[in-house]
Scaffold this motif. Structure first.
Motif, PDB file in Angstrom:
ATOM      1  N   VAL A  61      -5.763 123.307  46.620  1.00 35.02           N
ATOM      2  CA  VAL A  61      -6.415 124.247  45.698  1.00 35.02           C
ATOM      3  C   VAL A  61      -7.382 125.170  46.433  1.00 35.02           C
ATOM      4  N   ALA A 106     -10.743 121.792  38.843  1.00 38.50           N
ATOM      5  CA  ALA A 106     -10.628 123.140  38.272  1.00 38.50           C
ATOM      6  C   ALA A 106     -11.713 123.392  37.239  1.00 38.50           C
ATOM      7  N   GLU A 146     -10.097 129.075  38.008  1.00 37.99           N
ATOM      8  CA  GLU A 146      -8.887 128.264  38.130  1.00 37.99           C
ATOM      9  C   GLU A 146      -8.217 128.130  36.763  1.00 37.99           C
ATOM     10  N   ASN A 176     -14.752 126.184  37.637  1.00 33.35           N
ATOM     11  CA  ASN A 176     -14.918 127.257  36.654  1.00 33.35           C
ATOM     12  C   ASN A 176     -16.338 127.283  36.094  1.00 33.35           C
TER      13      ASN A 176
END
Length: 257
Positions: A242, A212, A110, A216
């Motif tokens: 998302v 995010a 992201e 990750n």
């Protein structure tokens, strides 16, 4: 993963903890047909809960005996248990909240865009205090629950083999958001198990940024999927944007008192 496996991963958020790391104050009943969790040091309905109940209605009294005087919540998967909902209502419980079981298969990283605020992995007692402070301001913890949360988090971050942790977001010296995470016992699943932003900082992308950064990290770790039980109408719409998809719905019931 097929749908059944994903639903199982979503529900495992509630029980897939490191056995050695569970505080002594927390008691589990964990069987195929019933999963219950009670925290003797907390009055929070999020710490005391029925996660699964596939037993006969005649055995419901066992649940009330387990919790005694402690407040608790009863999570019912809506797709399967209309009759259980009716029985709980007869016994004085009411529908308090609805959570959506969401999951996202992890493919690519992201974008991390917020450079205005500090996103910190909680590593020391001062950061634990900030984490509890912001969570308490959002969820209205009483003193007993605050003290239990602080004590449990301090003990947890000191254990080298833990599978989870906490994030706190700070604007200068002010803690403004928090999140919790944990990885599954087989390291295939990221559990997003609680997050919030104080009201005056909402709508600025902070919640999305926390997600995010956590996704990750999970991708770097080799996880296949991220799952959560998101409160309907709050974090749920953000997560859908998302890329999280719905797999189940859970209705949270609580006693009237």
């Amino acid at each position: 993963m097929n749908k059944k496996q994903i639903v199982q991963a979503i529900e495992a958020i509630q029980w897939d903890y490191e056995d050695a790391l569970v505080p002594e104050s927390i008691h589990y009943i964990q069987k195929d047909d019933v999963v219950m969790i009670k925290n003797e040091k907390s009055t929070s309905i999020y710490a005391n809960k029925v996660v699964r109940f596939d037993k006969s209605f005649e055995e419901i009294e066992e649940v009330f005996a387990f919790f005694g005087e402690s407040p608790f919540s009863w999570w019912v998967r809506k797709e399967n248990h209309r009759e259980l909902e009716d029985e709980l209502i007869k016994r004085g419980l009411y529908h308090f909240d609805t959570y959506v079981g969401l999951a996202k298969v992890l493919h690519k990283k992201e974008n991390e865009v917020d450079t205005q605020h500090s996103y910190k992995e909680v590593m020391v007692e001062e950061e634990v205090s900030q984490h509890v402070q912001v969570a308490s301001s959002i969820w209205n913890y009483d003193r007993r629950t605050e003290e239990a949360a602080f004590s449990e988090r301090v003990k947890y971050i000191e254990i080298p083999d833990r599978r989870g942790g906490y994030m706190v977001v700070v604007d200068n010296e002010l803690p403004i958001a928090y999140s919790n995470y944990r990885y599954s016992h087989d390291d295939r699943v990221l559990y997003l198990n609680g997050a919030g932003v104080i009201p005056r900082y909402r709508g600025k992308g902070i919640y999305r940024e926390m997600v995010a950064r956590r996704l990750n990290e999970a991708i770097s770790r080799g996880c296949q999927i991220a799952v959560t039980q998101a409160k309907k109408g709050t974090s749920e719409p953000i997560l859908r944007k998302v890329g999280f998809q719905e797999y189940a719905t859970y209705k949270q019931y609580v006693p009237n008192q």
